[in-house]
Motif scaffolding. Sequence first.
Motif, PDB file in Angstrom:
ATOM      1  N   VAL A 587       0.836  -1.203   0.000  1.00 32.37           N
ATOM      2  CA  VAL A 587       0.000   0.000   0.000  1.00 32.37           C
ATOM      3  C   VAL A 587       0.866   1.247   0.000  1.00 32.37           C
ATOM      4  CG1 VAL A 587      -1.646   1.339   1.381  1.00 32.37           C
ATOM      5  CG2 VAL A 587      -2.000  -1.123   1.056  1.00 32.37           C
ATOM      6  N   GLN A 588       1.974   1.191   0.722  1.00 29.45           N
ATOM      7  CA  GLN A 588       2.882   2.330   0.731  1.00 29.45           C
ATOM      8  C   GLN A 588       3.548   2.535  -0.630  1.00 29.45           C
ATOM      9  OE1 GLN A 588       5.621   1.606   3.992  1.00 29.45           O
ATOM     10  NE2 GLN A 588       4.598   3.158   5.255  1.00 29.45           N
ATOM     11  N   PRO A 591       0.210   3.058  -3.864  1.00 26.78           N
ATOM     12  CA  PRO A 591      -1.110   3.506  -3.368  1.00 26.78           C
ATOM     13  C   PRO A 591      -2.156   3.608  -4.471  1.00 26.78           C
ATOM     14  CG  PRO A 591       0.478   5.320  -3.382  1.00 26.78           C
ATOM     15  CD  PRO A 591       1.247   4.091  -3.662  1.00 26.78           C
ATOM     16  N   SER A 592      -1.731   3.913  -5.672  1.00 25.56           N
ATOM     17  CA  SER A 592      -2.710   4.048  -6.756  1.00 25.56           C
ATOM     18  C   SER A 592      -3.251   2.705  -7.228  1.00 25.56           C
ATOM     19  CB  SER A 592      -2.066   4.781  -7.943  1.00 25.56           C
ATOM     20  OG  SER A 592      -0.960   4.051  -8.444  1.00 25.56           O
ATOM     21  N   VAL A 594      -4.199   0.251  -5.066  1.00 26.91           N
ATOM     22  CA  VAL A 594      -4.937  -0.414  -3.997  1.00 26.91           C
ATOM     23  C   VAL A 594      -6.322  -0.834  -4.469  1.00 26.91           C
ATOM     24  CG1 VAL A 594      -5.955  -0.101  -1.714  1.00 26.91           C
ATOM     25  CG2 VAL A 594      -3.653   0.748  -2.181  1.00 26.91           C
ATOM     26  N   HIS A 626      -4.849  -1.067   5.936  1.00 23.34           N
ATOM     27  CA  HIS A 626      -3.714  -0.193   5.659  1.00 23.34           C
ATOM     28  C   HIS A 626      -4.027   0.864   4.600  1.00 23.34           C
ATOM     29  CE1 HIS A 626      -0.834  -2.373   8.119  1.00 23.34           C
ATOM     30  NE2 HIS A 626      -1.295  -3.514   7.619  1.00 23.34           N
ATOM     31  N   ALA A 627      -5.182   0.815   3.967  1.00 22.72           N
ATOM     32  CA  ALA A 627      -5.513   1.766   2.904  1.00 22.72           C
ATOM     33  C   ALA A 627      -5.965   3.097   3.493  1.00 22.72           C
ATOM     34  CB  ALA A 627      -6.607   1.187   2.017  1.00 22.72           C
ATOM     35  N   SER A 628      -5.757   4.133   2.703  1.00 20.90           N
ATOM     36  CA  SER A 628      -6.247   5.470   3.079  1.00 20.90           C
ATOM     37  C   SER A 628      -7.721   5.568   2.724  1.00 20.90           C
ATOM     38  CB  SER A 628      -5.448   6.532   2.323  1.00 20.90           C
ATOM     39  OG  SER A 628      -6.062   7.795   2.446  1.00 20.90           O
ATOM     40  N   GLY A 631      -8.388   6.505  -0.705  1.00 19.31           N
ATOM     41  CA  GLY A 631      -7.848   5.662  -1.770  1.00 19.31           C
ATOM     42  C   GLY A 631      -8.806   4.612  -2.262  1.00 19.31           C
ATOM     43  N   HIS A 687      -2.949  11.371   7.323  1.00 21.82           N
ATOM     44  CA  HIS A 687      -2.637  10.640   6.094  1.00 21.82           C
ATOM     45  C   HIS A 687      -1.301   9.925   6.211  1.00 21.82           C
ATOM     46  CE1 HIS A 687      -2.632   9.659   1.860  1.00 21.82           C
ATOM     47  NE2 HIS A 687      -1.389  10.161   1.759  1.00 21.82           N
TER      48      HIS A 687
END
Length: 718
Positions: A587-588, A591-592, A594, A626-628, A631, A687
């Motif tokens: 995820v880090q 991120p795009s 996810v 773990h996702a924002s 996102g 974030h």
Amino acid sequence: MAGGVWGRGRDGPVGSLTLTALAEGIRANQGQPVGPSSTGPQAEPLEVVPEAETYIQTLTPASEAQPGNEVQPPTAGSENYSPQDVQEPGPDRPYQASQYSWEEGALADLALYTAACLEEAGYAGTQATALTLSSALEAQGQRLEDQVHSLVRGLLAQVPSLAEGRPRRAALRVLSALALEHAQDVVCALLPSSLPPDRAAAELWRSLSRNQRVNGQVLVQLLWALKGAAGPEPGALAATRALGEMLAVSGCVGATRGFYPHLLLALVTQLHELAQGVHSPESPKVWEPSHRGPPHSHASCTVEALKALLTGDGGRMVVTCMEQAGGWRRLVGAHTHLEGVLLLASAMVAHADHHLRGLFADLLPRLRSTNEPHRLTAMAFFTGLLQSRPTARLLREDVILERLRTWQCDPEPTVRWLGLLGLGHLAMNRGKIRHVNTLLPVLLRALGEGDARLVGAALGALRRLLLQPGAPVRLLSSELRPRLPPLLDDARDSVRASAVGLLGTLVRRGQRGLRLGLRGPLRKLVLQSLVPLLLRLHDSSQDAAESSEWTLARCDQALRWGLLEEMVTVAHYDSPEALSRVCHRLVQRYPSHVKHFLSQTQGYLRSPQDPLRRAATVLIGFLVYHASPSGVSQDLLDSLFQDLGQLQGDSESAVSAAAHVSAQQVALLARAQVRPHRPSLLRFIRHHSYPARPHPLYDDSPFLRRSRASQWNCPEPR
């Protein structure tokens, strides 16, 4: 019968005295001594049978019928004559011109009465007959064509009753003397007694095998008998059993020089015909190569003959390799015969390359045979021998390539499969990379075949192509990007494992470019395949699971994730903590992607495999954790929540429990998305910090991967 006064219709057995008297009469007319052996003991004279005496007188020329030339009665020592006692008459004989006419008649009648004696007489008569006839035949054997069958039948009838030693050796000398001039007639006479197996016939075959003067001729005749009949026909089966008896004798294989490849191909083709034919009632459907004792089925007899042929020529390692790889079992199988042929060809390339040129030359005419077993067996051998570079050089590369491409247009899937395997072997040879423009379209097209063998062969050929120096990694990455991901989830275990392995090889070859930030198509292919690779660590197919582990290790090394330990832990212990660290890193780093990761994982929630459904459920929980909140879209969260809700009623308790935990994580992320907006600084801090949502806790998985230690009878680690 020329020169004979007694016909075949004479009834009653012919005793040793009559036959010995007849032989003595022949010797007397040839001017040879007829008295007792110089070394034999003296005995009372035996009375000559009147019929024999009369017959001898009819054979004696008038000039020789003098009182001093009467035939003396035979003695007990007369049976000690040897072939050296029979001498050609001197050139000063006054009756030389007419000698052959009465000799032919005498030998013919001698053969007739020998056959009758062997079939009907007892031990004494057979002993005298064998000793007498062996001497006569070695002098005039070429004139007894019509009597061979009768003589062989007589030998078959009486040899079992003869004691070991001189009597039996003398009887077997008769057969060898016949075979020296009449090999074809002897083989034709013996073959009917080889099916069903007969001990007397087996002993006669072995005696012919030990005679270096005749074994080569007899083997050639058996080869033609094998080729002249169809696989399940009695003639071919009898010839196969006879070959097995002869080749089992030490030193006999040396007589096959000049036709060794021909004989090898004939035996292998015979196995194909037997595999396709109907099993005889007495033949078991399954044959265990480890069985001891005489073989019971026709297929096992052929396998034993093939083993003897290979072993006798120094190919013991070929036999061992076939046993270890299960090649003999495949050779006798109706659906696995060609796989066995490929294994045999590979073993010969590795351990018996001195026959490869001869085999290759004999194969070429068979490739166009109208007989399907002959043609397919030849194709499989041809394909396997392409692994040998010196052998492949016997034909021009473009000729071989064109032939293999032609096989791809054949309507028979088996032919197309062999062609793809051949292309894979061709790709292994250094320097063939210049044919990539021809190879690649054929191999890529085969990935869409419905036959698992074709897809597996194409994947294997592509992998070998990648291993060549200067392989077109970028081109293959672009071509495989739309074709390879579906194969990672193929329903066929072998296809999944091969597809995952090909991806690992592709990443390994493109590793340098990936580290430099290049290889755009390959990077996209890796990210597109990441979720299937993680979930296939729990595949029900152990080959697919281990292949996924190997490929993930290659991806970790190429992209420098630093997750090798975690991935190995997930693979072998299904550790939730290790999987959480993997998801956090992904995820880090991406991120795009996810949303794409979650969408892919959602598709596995309906998998028929319980371990995959649970693994997908747990993976969704950690990705969501773990996702924002920004996102993941609300629609995707709603869809995930609905599917996880259905899984909470799953029949597998481990799946339903995991679905309950993951559904809570989806609900918490959805709730975080609808909170009032905070000041920008607080949003920035939130974030870039760990989420405040509680960490998901999953029970230990009941679906741990089984170790291969049990396959080697080793205790599993505790």
